[in-house]
Design an enzyme around this catalytic site. Structure first.
Site, PDB file in Angstrom:
ATOM      1  N   CYS A 101      12.481  -1.624  15.956  1.00 14.40           N
ATOM      2  CA  CYS A 101      12.549  -0.319  16.614  1.00 14.40           C
ATOM      3  C   CYS A 101      14.007   0.045  16.922  1.00 14.40           C
ATOM      4  O   CYS A 101      14.694  -0.706  17.625  1.00 14.40           O
ATOM      5  CB  CYS A 101      11.725  -0.342  17.894  1.00 14.40           C
ATOM      6  SG  CYS A 101      11.813   1.207  18.827  1.00 14.40           S
ATOM      7  N   HIS A 122      -7.261   8.396  10.718  1.00 14.57           N
ATOM      8  CA  HIS A 122      -6.857   6.990  10.692  1.00 14.57           C
ATOM      9  C   HIS A 122      -5.343   6.811  10.636  1.00 14.57           C
ATOM     10  O   HIS A 122      -4.864   5.728  10.292  1.00 14.57           O
ATOM     11  CB  HIS A 122      -7.524   6.282   9.507  1.00 14.57           C
ATOM     12  CG  HIS A 122      -9.017   6.267   9.588  1.00 14.57           C
ATOM     13  ND1 HIS A 122      -9.839   5.994   8.503  1.00 14.57           N
ATOM     14  CD2 HIS A 122      -9.852   6.500  10.639  1.00 14.57           C
ATOM     15  CE1 HIS A 122     -11.102   6.058   8.888  1.00 14.57           C
ATOM     16  NE2 HIS A 122     -11.131   6.370  10.174  1.00 14.57           N
ATOM     17  N   CYS A 167       7.978   2.232  25.169  1.00 17.87           N
ATOM     18  CA  CYS A 167       8.942   2.775  24.211  1.00 17.87           C
ATOM     19  C   CYS A 167       8.434   4.038  23.509  1.00 17.87           C
ATOM     20  O   CYS A 167       9.086   5.062  23.485  1.00 17.87           O
ATOM     21  CB  CYS A 167       9.298   1.708  23.169  1.00 17.87           C
ATOM     22  SG  CYS A 167      10.548   2.272  21.977  1.00 17.87           S
ATOM     23  N   CYS A 186       6.881   2.006  17.202  1.00 19.23           N
ATOM     24  CA  CYS A 186       7.137   0.792  17.976  1.00 19.23           C
ATOM     25  C   CYS A 186       5.803   0.197  18.423  1.00 19.23           C
ATOM     26  O   CYS A 186       4.876   0.939  18.796  1.00 19.23           O
ATOM     27  CB  CYS A 186       8.010   1.122  19.191  1.00 19.23           C
ATOM     28  SG  CYS A 186       8.454  -0.333  20.187  1.00 19.23           S
ATOM     29  N   ARG A 201       0.829  -1.209   0.000  1.00 23.09           N
ATOM     30  CA  ARG A 201       0.000   0.000   0.000  1.00 23.09           C
ATOM     31  C   ARG A 201       0.865   1.262   0.000  1.00 23.09           C
ATOM     32  O   ARG A 201       0.535   2.249  -0.652  1.00 23.09           O
ATOM     33  CB  ARG A 201      -0.935  -0.009   1.216  1.00 23.09           C
ATOM     34  CG  ARG A 201      -1.990  -1.104   1.153  1.00 23.09           C
ATOM     35  CD  ARG A 201      -2.981  -0.972   2.278  1.00 23.09           C
ATOM     36  NE  ARG A 201      -3.757   0.269   2.146  1.00 23.09           N
ATOM     37  CZ  ARG A 201      -4.426   0.826   3.152  1.00 23.09           C
ATOM     38  NH1 ARG A 201      -4.362   0.305   4.367  1.00 23.09           N
ATOM     39  NH2 ARG A 201      -5.111   1.936   2.948  1.00 23.09           N
TER      40      ARG A 201
END
Length: 306
Positions: A195, A124, A138, A132, A73
């Site tokens: 991350c 959205h 975090c 993360c 996408r």
């Protein structure tokens, strides 16, 4: 596409006297840029239920598959370009401090049209934020337009089926990845974005999945605009049926604050929440054509301002 000159003149008169305008954007706006909708991803994803991939549970179960879907996408969104409607709305934001946009789109096209971010709220989230999965401790996030996100997510273009190869030849080798059917590789956890802060958890797309709450700061900004002491003059509803809450609720609240509703959509059966009322406008057609024409008295010729 024919526009009622009477309706156009009526809208222009209202626009020129407006101080506060709220816009709600949906997938129909991006369709004008040639971007497939969430449920119409096609091609690589014909054998998958896209809705079932957009959940925290799906990510926990098969993060590799979910990441491949969202990388696809992202890739499609980056191939698309902002259309004149995106630029027109961005220009209106620059010229009208009392203009706020609530977008249901995650494709980043409004941002790439340089829509002022203080006047753009993403209901959205966006495909181009990575964060993360550990939001409790975090809380790392970043803006990321890299395509692919990591090398393992490179969209495969080999081993095409014979039908797709023939289609590709007919198009002069101009491969449309939405038309091909390719086996998706199984990815390991170490292949996926990690991350950089905690170095333990995976990064995930910064979109709102089914079952998740909309971003609090976005909801707060929308409520602040709706609860402002001054009334709202116009509510623009562009490329969305706006039948799902909270989007539908924003139309109702804007009406309570005095707004006249203007719907721009390809589907003339779409009605704003609460139905049609006196003073509403409906313009049927391509948002990329209609929106610049509707906003022209304030923004001028959009071609000169892109």
């Amino acid at each position: 596409m024919e526009i009622s000159q009477e309706d156009l003149a009526s809208f222009h008169t209202a626009l020129k006297s407006s101080k506060r305008i709220l816009a709600l954007l949906g997938a129909g706006l991006s369709a004008s840029s040639g971007l497939p909708t969430f449920r119409g991803a096609g091609g690589l994803w014909r054998t998958h239920d896209s809705i079932s991939l957009a959940t925290p549970e799906a990510f926990n179960k098969n993060a590799g598959l979910v990441w491949q879907f969202y990388n696809y996408r992202r890739h499609m969104a980056l191939q698309a370009q902002p259309n004149p409607a995106h630029y027109a709305l961005a220009e209106l934001a620059r010229r009208m401090p009392g203009f706020m946009t609530l977008s249901q789109n995650v494709d980043g096209l409004s941002q790439r049209a340089n829509h002022p971010m203080k006047q753009l709220q993403l209901l959205h989230g966006t495909l181009f934020e990575l964060r993360c999965v550990d939001r409790a401790v975090c809380r790392y996030s970043e803006t990321n337009f890299t395509d692919p996100v990591v090398p393992a997510l490179e969209i495969p273009t080999s081993d095409l089926d014979p039908t797709s190869n023939e289609a590709r030849k007919e198009k002069g080798n101009d491969l449309d990845i939405s038309d091909v059917q390719i086996p998706l590789p199984a990815l390991k956890r170490e292949d996926l974005p990690t991350c950089p802060k905690c170095k333990t958890n995976l990064l995930r797309p910064g979109v709102v999945w089914f079952g998740e709450s909309l971003p609090f700061h976005v909801l707060e900004a929308a409520e602040d605009f709706l609860n402002h002491p001054n009334d709202i003059d116009i509510m623009l509803v562009i490329g969305t049926s706006a039948k799902v809450y909270p989007a539908a609720g924003y139309i109702e609240k804007a009406r309570e604050r005095g707004a006249r509703v203007c719907v721009i959509n390809m589907d003339e059966t779409d009605r704003p929440a609460g139905g049609w009322m006196d003073g509403n406008w409906f313009f049927r057609g391509d948002a990329a054509v209609l929106v610049p024409k509707l906003l022209e008295p304030v923004i001028g010729d959009i071609k000169a301002s892109e």
